[in-house]
Design an enzyme around this catalytic site. Sequence first.
Site, PDB file in Angstrom:
ATOM      1  N   CYS A 381       0.833  -1.208   0.000  1.00  0.00           N
ATOM      2  CA  CYS A 381       0.000   0.000   0.000  1.00  0.00           C
ATOM      3  C   CYS A 381       0.869   1.261   0.000  1.00  0.00           C
ATOM      4  CB  CYS A 381      -0.982  -0.058   1.161  1.00  0.00           C
ATOM      5  SG  CYS A 381      -2.458   0.909   0.797  1.00  0.00           S
ATOM      6  N   HIS A 507      -3.625  -4.877   0.450  1.00  0.00           N
ATOM      7  CA  HIS A 507      -3.072  -5.427   1.696  1.00  0.00           C
ATOM      8  C   HIS A 507      -3.179  -6.955   1.676  1.00  0.00           C
ATOM      9  CE1 HIS A 507      -2.500  -1.692   3.974  1.00  0.00           C
ATOM     10  NE2 HIS A 507      -3.556  -1.250   3.301  1.00  0.00           N
ATOM     11  N   GLU A 509      -1.696  -9.056   3.361  1.00  0.00           N
ATOM     12  CA  GLU A 509      -1.549  -9.660   4.698  1.00  0.00           C
ATOM     13  C   GLU A 509      -2.882 -10.086   5.305  1.00  0.00           C
ATOM     14  OE1 GLU A 509      -0.837  -6.533   3.859  1.00  0.00           O
ATOM     15  OE2 GLU A 509      -1.388  -5.059   5.398  1.00  0.00           O
TER      16      GLU A 509
HETATM   17  N1  GLN Z   1      -1.963   6.762   2.803  1.00  0.00           N
HETATM   18  C1  GLN Z   1      -2.081   6.024   1.594  1.00  0.00           C
HETATM   19  C2  GLN Z   1      -3.430   6.216   0.933  1.00  0.00           C
HETATM   20  O1  GLN Z   1      -4.367   6.633   1.550  1.00  0.00           O
HETATM   21  C3  GLN Z   1      -1.797   4.554   1.821  1.00  0.00           C
HETATM   22  C4  GLN Z   1      -2.779   3.877   2.720  1.00  0.00           C
HETATM   23  C5  GLN Z   1      -2.288   2.579   3.293  1.00  0.00           C
HETATM   24  O2  GLN Z   1      -1.094   2.292   3.281  1.00  0.00           O
HETATM   25  N2  GLN Z   1      -3.189   1.773   3.814  1.00  0.00           N
HETATM   26  O3  GLN Z   1      -3.578   5.937  -0.232  1.00  0.00           O
END
Ligand code: GLN
EC number: 6.3.4.2
Length: 543
Positions: A381, A507, A509
Site C-alpha cells: 500500500c 493489503h 496480509e
Molecule cells: N496513505 C495512503 C493512501 O491513503 C496509503 C494507505 C495505506 O497504506 N493503507 O492511499
Amino acid sequence: MTKFVFVTGGVVSSIGKGIVAASLGRLLKSRQYSVSILKLDPYINVDPGTMSPFQHGEVFVTDDGAETDLDLGHYERFTDTAMSRLNSVTTGSIYQAVINKERRGDYMGGTVQVIPHITNEIKVRILRVAKDKNPDVVIIEIGGTVGDIESLPFLEAIRQFRTEVGRQNLIYMHVTLVPWIPSAGEMKTKPTQHSVKELRSIGIQPDILICRCDRPLHPGIKEKMSRFCDVPVECVIPAPDAKSIYEVPILLEREGLAHQVLTLLNLEQRPPDLNQWQSLVERLYRPQERLEIAIVGKYVRLNDAYLSVVEALRHGAIALGSDLHIRWINSEDIEANGAAAYLEQVAGIIVPGGFGIRGVDGKIAAIQYAREQRIPFLGLCLGMQCCVIEWARHLAGLENAHSAEFETNSQNPVIHLLPEQQDIIDLGGTMRLGLYACRILPGSLAERLYGESVIYERHRHRYEFNNAYRSLFLETGYQISGTSPDGRLVEIIEYPDHPFFIAVQFHPEFRSRPNVPHPLFQGLLEASRTHLQRREAEVSVPL
Ligand code: GLN
C-alpha cells in the site's frame, strides 16, 4: 437453532479474549460445526478506521470493506472463515443506528433510553449474525473488562439475551487472570473471585472460567476457583502462556474446552480433526535457518500496528520451516543515520502501509537501498506508493516527485487521489475499501507467485498511481504486473532487474492463513533465504 457463546474478560485488559474466542472457533470448526465470531467493542468511535494505530493497533479490513478491530484478523486466521461488517459492532455504531432511527421518528415519540433501545439494538446485531450466516455457533467477544462503565450496556444486553433465546442455547465464558505472586510463591485466585462477583452483580453467572496464567495452575487452584465462583471444576480451564498463539487451540483442546462447551450447549460430541493444526504448530516449534526480515515503518513502537503483516510473515515461515526474526526499524531513524546502518544484514525488507508524511523519506531511502543492493523487497500500500516516488526521483529524474497526500501542489504528483475520492470530506469509512479483482500480467513475478490470472485482494487507501506517468514508468525498467480488470488502476508493480522486488497497492496480509500462507509473503521469504545463502557463499569464498 444457532447457539451462542459469550466471552467476557476480567481483572485486566489484553488478557487474550480474542485468541480464546478464535481458538474455540477453531476447535468447533475442527468438529465440523460452522462458526461465526462477533466482536462487541465498547468505544464510541463508529469503527476503528479513524483511530491512530498507536492507540488501537492495526485496523483490519474485511472482504466487504469494513474497518474493524484487529481481533477479526485472529478470527479469520484461526477459523479460516471470512468475516464481514456484521462481525464488528461498536458502541458508536449502536448509538449511530439508534439516533438515526430517533431522527426518522421510528420511536413514535417515545423517550429513547439505554434500556431498552440501546440494549435492543445490541441484541439485534447479535441475532443478525445468526440470521445472515446461519452458523451452528456464534461466539461473541465483549471488548473491555468487566467493571468498565463502557461495557455495561453490552453486558446488560447479553444478560437479557439468555431469557430470549433460552438458557440451553447460550453460555457465558469468562476469561480471567490468575497471577503468580513471586514474594508469596503462590498463585492468587482473589482477582478472579472479585471479577466473577462483579459479573454476577450484573446478573451473569459464568458457565466456564478460562484462567490465564504464566505457568501451569497449581494443584488445588481449580477446586478453589470452582468453590468460590460456582463453576464446576471441569469447567475451570487453565490457559497458560504459550510460545505461539497458534498453540492455544491445542492447549485448550487438551483441557477439554470444546467438550464442555458442546455439553453445556446440548450439541452432539464429535471427534476433532486437529491434525493439520497440530503439524503446523510442530513445524513452528522446529524451525531451521534464521531469517531476519526488516519492517520499516512509522508505528514500529507498537508491533500490533502491523499485526497481520507479522502473522503473514509467520505463516510463510511455518511453510518454509524458517526461524523468523523481525527487525523493527523506525523509518525516521533511517532518515537520521542512513539505510545501510539498519538494513545491511537483513535477508529481506518490507515497507508496510501507513498514512501521513512523517518517516516517508526514510521509507523511500529503505526502498532505494533494497533496490540497489538487490535485497528481496515487498511493498504494501503506502509501501508501493513510496516505491513509485523512489522510482520517480532516482530513476526518472523527477527530483521533486511526491504523493499528493504529502504535497498537495507537487509538480510531479506521481501518486494522486483516486477520482472517486476527489469530493469526499468525511474521514471515516470513505476510502477505497474491501475486496477488488486484479488482473495479472502474464509472465510476471506476480503471475509466478499467485499462479492465477485474476486475483482478489483487500484495499484500504485514498491515493493511487498517477497514470500520466505510466509510459515513463515502463520505459525506465519497471513493470506494471497487476491492474484493475479495466486496466485503469495500477495494483502491482515490480522491478524485473532484481531477484525479488514487488509492491502492491492492496493489503495481502489480511488474506494469509497459518495453513495457507500468502504467495507474496512466502515468495519474499523464499527469496530472502536464497539471498542469505548467496551472501554466505560469497563471504566464505577466499579472496
Ligand atoms: N496513505 C495512503 C493512501 O491513503 C496509503 C494507505 C495505506 O497504506 N493503507 O492511499
